[in-house]
Write a protein that holds these residues in place. Structure first.
Motif, PDB file in Angstrom:
ATOM      1  N   ASP A 241       2.717  -1.320  -8.841  1.00  0.00           N
ATOM      2  CA  ASP A 241       1.286  -1.617  -8.743  1.00  0.00           C
ATOM      3  C   ASP A 241       0.555  -0.532  -7.953  1.00  0.00           C
ATOM      4  OD1 ASP A 241       1.491  -3.953 -10.212  1.00  0.00           O
ATOM      5  OD2 ASP A 241       1.840  -5.210  -8.445  1.00  0.00           O
ATOM      6  N   GLN A 242       1.171  -0.061  -6.888  1.00  0.00           N
ATOM      7  CA  GLN A 242       0.540   0.993  -6.090  1.00  0.00           C
ATOM      8  C   GLN A 242       0.327   2.261  -6.919  1.00  0.00           C
ATOM      9  OE1 GLN A 242       3.384   1.158  -2.876  1.00  0.00           O
ATOM     10  NE2 GLN A 242       1.942   0.250  -1.425  1.00  0.00           N
ATOM     11  N   SER A 243       1.281   2.588  -7.767  1.00  0.00           N
ATOM     12  CA  SER A 243       1.167   3.814  -8.558  1.00  0.00           C
ATOM     13  C   SER A 243      -0.007   3.753  -9.527  1.00  0.00           C
ATOM     14  CB  SER A 243       2.469   4.070  -9.326  1.00  0.00           C
ATOM     15  OG  SER A 243       2.677   3.074 -10.309  1.00  0.00           O
ATOM     16  N   ARG A 244      -0.424   2.546  -9.903  1.00  0.00           N
ATOM     17  CA  ARG A 244      -1.567   2.390 -10.803  1.00  0.00           C
ATOM     18  C   ARG A 244      -2.894   2.376 -10.053  1.00  0.00           C
ATOM     19  NH1 ARG A 244      -2.370  -2.003 -12.665  1.00  0.00           N
ATOM     20  NH2 ARG A 244      -0.846  -3.361 -11.623  1.00  0.00           N
ATOM     21  N   ILE A 245      -2.880   1.927  -8.783  1.00  0.00           N
ATOM     22  CA  ILE A 245      -4.117   1.674  -8.055  1.00  0.00           C
ATOM     23  C   ILE A 245      -4.457   2.779  -7.062  1.00  0.00           C
ATOM     24  CG2 ILE A 245      -5.319   0.025  -6.563  1.00  0.00           C
ATOM     25  CD1 ILE A 245      -4.661  -1.044  -9.373  1.00  0.00           C
ATOM     26  N   LEU A 246      -3.453   3.302  -6.371  1.00  0.00           N
ATOM     27  CA  LEU A 246      -3.681   4.216  -5.255  1.00  0.00           C
ATOM     28  C   LEU A 246      -3.465   5.669  -5.667  1.00  0.00           C
ATOM     29  CD1 LEU A 246      -1.764   2.231  -2.481  1.00  0.00           C
ATOM     30  CD2 LEU A 246      -4.199   2.077  -3.078  1.00  0.00           C
ATOM     31  N   GLU A 247      -4.000   6.576  -4.853  1.00  0.00           N
ATOM     32  CA  GLU A 247      -3.763   8.005  -5.070  1.00  0.00           C
ATOM     33  C   GLU A 247      -2.282   8.312  -4.831  1.00  0.00           C
ATOM     34  OE1 GLU A 247      -5.896  10.378  -6.084  1.00  0.00           O
ATOM     35  OE2 GLU A 247      -7.392   8.805  -6.367  1.00  0.00           O
ATOM     36  N   PRO A 248      -1.744   9.330  -5.507  1.00  0.00           N
ATOM     37  CA  PRO A 248      -0.298   9.606  -5.395  1.00  0.00           C
ATOM     38  C   PRO A 248       0.186   9.862  -3.968  1.00  0.00           C
ATOM     39  CG  PRO A 248      -1.259  10.826  -7.227  1.00  0.00           C
ATOM     40  CD  PRO A 248      -2.398  10.213  -6.490  1.00  0.00           C
TER      41      PRO A 248
ATOM     42  N   PRO B  94      -6.420  -2.658  -2.241  1.00  0.00           N
ATOM     43  CA  PRO B  94      -5.503  -1.947  -1.338  1.00  0.00           C
ATOM     44  C   PRO B  94      -5.040  -2.777  -0.142  1.00  0.00           C
ATOM     45  CG  PRO B  94      -7.233  -0.474  -2.053  1.00  0.00           C
ATOM     46  CD  PRO B  94      -7.589  -1.822  -2.599  1.00  0.00           C
ATOM     47  N   ARG B  95      -5.924  -3.626   0.406  1.00  0.00           N
ATOM     48  CA  ARG B  95      -5.525  -4.466   1.529  1.00  0.00           C
ATOM     49  C   ARG B  95      -4.506  -5.529   1.087  1.00  0.00           C
ATOM     50  NH1 ARG B  95      -6.403  -2.241   6.457  1.00  0.00           N
ATOM     51  NH2 ARG B  95      -8.514  -1.402   6.614  1.00  0.00           N
ATOM     52  N   THR B  96      -4.675  -6.020  -0.114  1.00  0.00           N
ATOM     53  CA  THR B  96      -3.707  -6.989  -0.646  1.00  0.00           C
ATOM     54  C   THR B  96      -2.351  -6.323  -0.836  1.00  0.00           C
ATOM     55  OG1 THR B  96      -5.524  -8.100  -1.818  1.00  0.00           O
ATOM     56  CG2 THR B  96      -3.273  -8.656  -2.490  1.00  0.00           C
ATOM     57  N   LEU B  97      -2.361  -5.125  -1.406  1.00  0.00           N
ATOM     58  CA  LEU B  97      -1.109  -4.388  -1.589  1.00  0.00           C
ATOM     59  C   LEU B  97      -0.460  -4.091  -0.235  1.00  0.00           C
ATOM     60  CD1 LEU B  97      -2.213  -1.843  -4.353  1.00  0.00           C
ATOM     61  CD2 LEU B  97      -1.059  -4.036  -4.660  1.00  0.00           C
ATOM     62  N   HIS B  98      -1.271  -3.758   0.768  1.00  0.00           N
ATOM     63  CA  HIS B  98      -0.752  -3.467   2.103  1.00  0.00           C
ATOM     64  C   HIS B  98      -0.056  -4.706   2.685  1.00  0.00           C
ATOM     65  CE1 HIS B  98      -0.615  -1.263   5.909  1.00  0.00           C
ATOM     66  NE2 HIS B  98      -1.017  -2.369   6.515  1.00  0.00           N
ATOM     67  N   THR B  99      -0.640  -5.869   2.447  1.00  0.00           N
ATOM     68  CA  THR B  99      -0.042  -7.114   2.946  1.00  0.00           C
ATOM     69  C   THR B  99       1.294  -7.378   2.256  1.00  0.00           C
ATOM     70  OG1 THR B  99      -2.281  -7.982   3.301  1.00  0.00           O
ATOM     71  CG2 THR B  99      -0.470  -9.569   3.355  1.00  0.00           C
ATOM     72  N   ARG B 100       1.385  -7.071   0.976  1.00  0.00           N
ATOM     73  CA  ARG B 100       2.661  -7.243   0.261  1.00  0.00           C
ATOM     74  C   ARG B 100       3.748  -6.358   0.862  1.00  0.00           C
ATOM     75  NH1 ARG B 100       1.279  -6.305  -5.919  1.00  0.00           N
ATOM     76  NH2 ARG B 100       3.560  -6.366  -6.060  1.00  0.00           N
TER      77      ARG B 100
ATOM     78  N   HIS C 272      -1.140   8.563  -1.222  1.00  0.00           N
ATOM     79  CA  HIS C 272      -1.614   7.520  -0.297  1.00  0.00           C
ATOM     80  C   HIS C 272      -0.500   7.154   0.682  1.00  0.00           C
ATOM     81  CE1 HIS C 272      -3.147   3.681   1.198  1.00  0.00           C
ATOM     82  NE2 HIS C 272      -4.331   4.026   0.697  1.00  0.00           N
ATOM     83  N   PRO C 273      -0.816   7.004   1.968  1.00  0.00           N
ATOM     84  CA  PRO C 273       0.228   6.690   2.954  1.00  0.00           C
ATOM     85  C   PRO C 273       1.039   5.443   2.619  1.00  0.00           C
ATOM     86  CG  PRO C 273      -1.809   7.304   4.062  1.00  0.00           C
ATOM     87  CD  PRO C 273      -2.133   7.215   2.601  1.00  0.00           C
ATOM     88  N   ASP C 274       0.401   4.424   2.045  1.00  0.00           N
ATOM     89  CA  ASP C 274       1.141   3.193   1.749  1.00  0.00           C
ATOM     90  C   ASP C 274       2.181   3.393   0.654  1.00  0.00           C
ATOM     91  OD1 ASP C 274       0.039   1.699   3.713  1.00  0.00           O
ATOM     92  OD2 ASP C 274      -1.159   0.396   2.423  1.00  0.00           O
ATOM     93  N   ILE C 275       1.932   4.318  -0.269  1.00  0.00           N
ATOM     94  CA  ILE C 275       2.941   4.605  -1.293  1.00  0.00           C
ATOM     95  C   ILE C 275       4.184   5.198  -0.637  1.00  0.00           C
ATOM     96  CG2 ILE C 275       3.499   6.128  -3.227  1.00  0.00           C
ATOM     97  CD1 ILE C 275       0.779   5.633  -4.350  1.00  0.00           C
ATOM     98  N   MET C 276       3.971   6.135   0.282  1.00  0.00           N
ATOM     99  CA  MET C 276       5.117   6.760   0.949  1.00  0.00           C
ATOM    100  C   MET C 276       5.829   5.772   1.874  1.00  0.00           C
ATOM    101  SD  MET C 276       3.920  10.708   1.594  1.00  0.00           S
ATOM    102  CE  MET C 276       2.177  10.483   1.964  1.00  0.00           C
ATOM    103  N   ARG C 277       5.067   4.863   2.499  1.00  0.00           N
ATOM    104  CA  ARG C 277       5.701   3.837   3.331  1.00  0.00           C
ATOM    105  C   ARG C 277       6.518   2.870   2.493  1.00  0.00           C
ATOM    106  NH1 ARG C 277      -0.018   3.381   6.326  1.00  0.00           N
ATOM    107  NH2 ARG C 277       0.247   5.162   7.741  1.00  0.00           N
TER     108      ARG C 277
END
Length: 303
Positions: A223-230, A191-197, A232-237
């Motif tokens: 990638d977020q859709s496979r790893i994070l909850e639907p 998740p931290r790697t995805l956040h950096t992207r 998740h704040p980063d998905i919406m961001r």
């Protein structure tokens, strides 16, 4: 919002079964305040923690780790509400007590120092906050090693500050370097790697072409859709950022439709005062206004 409701139920049951001053009841109050703030009701979170702090100081004592943690979290929600100066000042007081009680190398002391510096950099004394974070980065690398999570967090904050201060290329390069290290240490899908992207895509768009940012965000969203909850704040961001860059490529109509859909989803899952909800509203208003101006008949002076 579900987590806050769940903690409210736990809090009620714990208070009835164990008493209002029982440690588990106090933990439930802390959890309820946390999740209340998490969905965007910052003032309710602050009020809840302020009342909890009074009880903890009486029951646990002013130097108990839980009491100090509540004070730190109070500062956090003040910052989330926009009071960066007040948050930094409050955290400075927490740092003084953590240094005395926990010592300079305790993780909670170290992260409190970073928080205070970051909030200072968001307030009126931006340059001082940046210089403070740079100094902390050197300390953290020497004490913890260059791959420690707190080192990565500090680098992220510094990169963010560079971009917000106008050094867009410096921010892009800093996030590229941070991403490479997070991939090496954490793996490509942490998740931290995805956040950096997500951060990097923004500054790529600012320094290069909007299409490149949109392409990077599209890959990230998959990638977020496979790893994070639907929810998740980063998905919406990421969805908000995609809409913004879609508009900047020229598809304002598509961006407005995406932002409307995103806002409806955010309102269902977050409090109306949440910072992300406010940001989406502002972005939607901006691009909606642009769309309306483009479609409005223009009348000029005829010679």
């Amino acid at each position: 919002m579900r987590a806050a409701a769940d903690f409210a139920a736990v809090l009620s049951a714990a208070a009835e079964a164990l008493g209002k001053d029982h440690p588990l009841t106090l933990q439930a109050r802390h959890g309820h305040a946390h999740w209340t703030g998490h969905v965007g009701d910052y003032q309710a979170a602050i009020s809840g923690l302020e009342s909890l702090l009074i009880v903890q100081q009486r029951v646990c004592g002013p130097d108990h780790p839980d009491t100090l943690m509540t004070r730190g979290n109070l500062a956090h929600w003040r910052a989330e509400s926009g009071d960066y100066e007040g948050a930094a000042s409050a955290m400075d007081e927490v740092i003084r007590d953590r240094l005395r009680v926990l010592g300079p190398d305790h993780p909670r002391t170290l992260i409190a120092r970073l928080s205070a510096a970051f909030w200072r950099s968001r307030g009126v004394n931006r340059a001082a906050g940046f210089a403070e974070m740079e100094g902390l980065l050197g300390e953290y690398v020497r004490a913890l090693g260059s791959d420690h999570p707190l080192v990565f967090m500090t680098r992220c904050n510094l990169a963010h500050w560079r971009g917000e201060s106008g050094d867009r290329t410096g921010a892009r390069d800093a996030f590229e370097s941070l991403l490479a290290d997070r991939v090496r240490v954490l793996g490509p899908y942490h998740p931290r790697t995805l956040h950096t992207r997500l951060h990097l895509a923004h500054w790529v768009g600012e320094t290069e072409r909007p299409e490149r940012a949109l392409a990077a965000l599209s890959e990230l969203a998959a990638d977020q859709s496979r790893i994070l909850e639907p929810d998740h704040p980063d998905i919406m961001r990421t969805m908000a950022s995609m809409a913004n860059w879609r508009a900047r490529t020229g598809d304002v109509t598509g961006a407005v439709e995406e932002l409307r859909s995103l806002l409806e989803h955010q309102i269902r899952t977050l409090n109306d005062s949440h910072a992300d909800v406010r940001a989406t509203r502002e972005m939607l208003a901006h691009w909606q206004g642009r769309l309306e101006r483009v479609g409005r008949p223009q009348f000029g002076h005829v010679e």
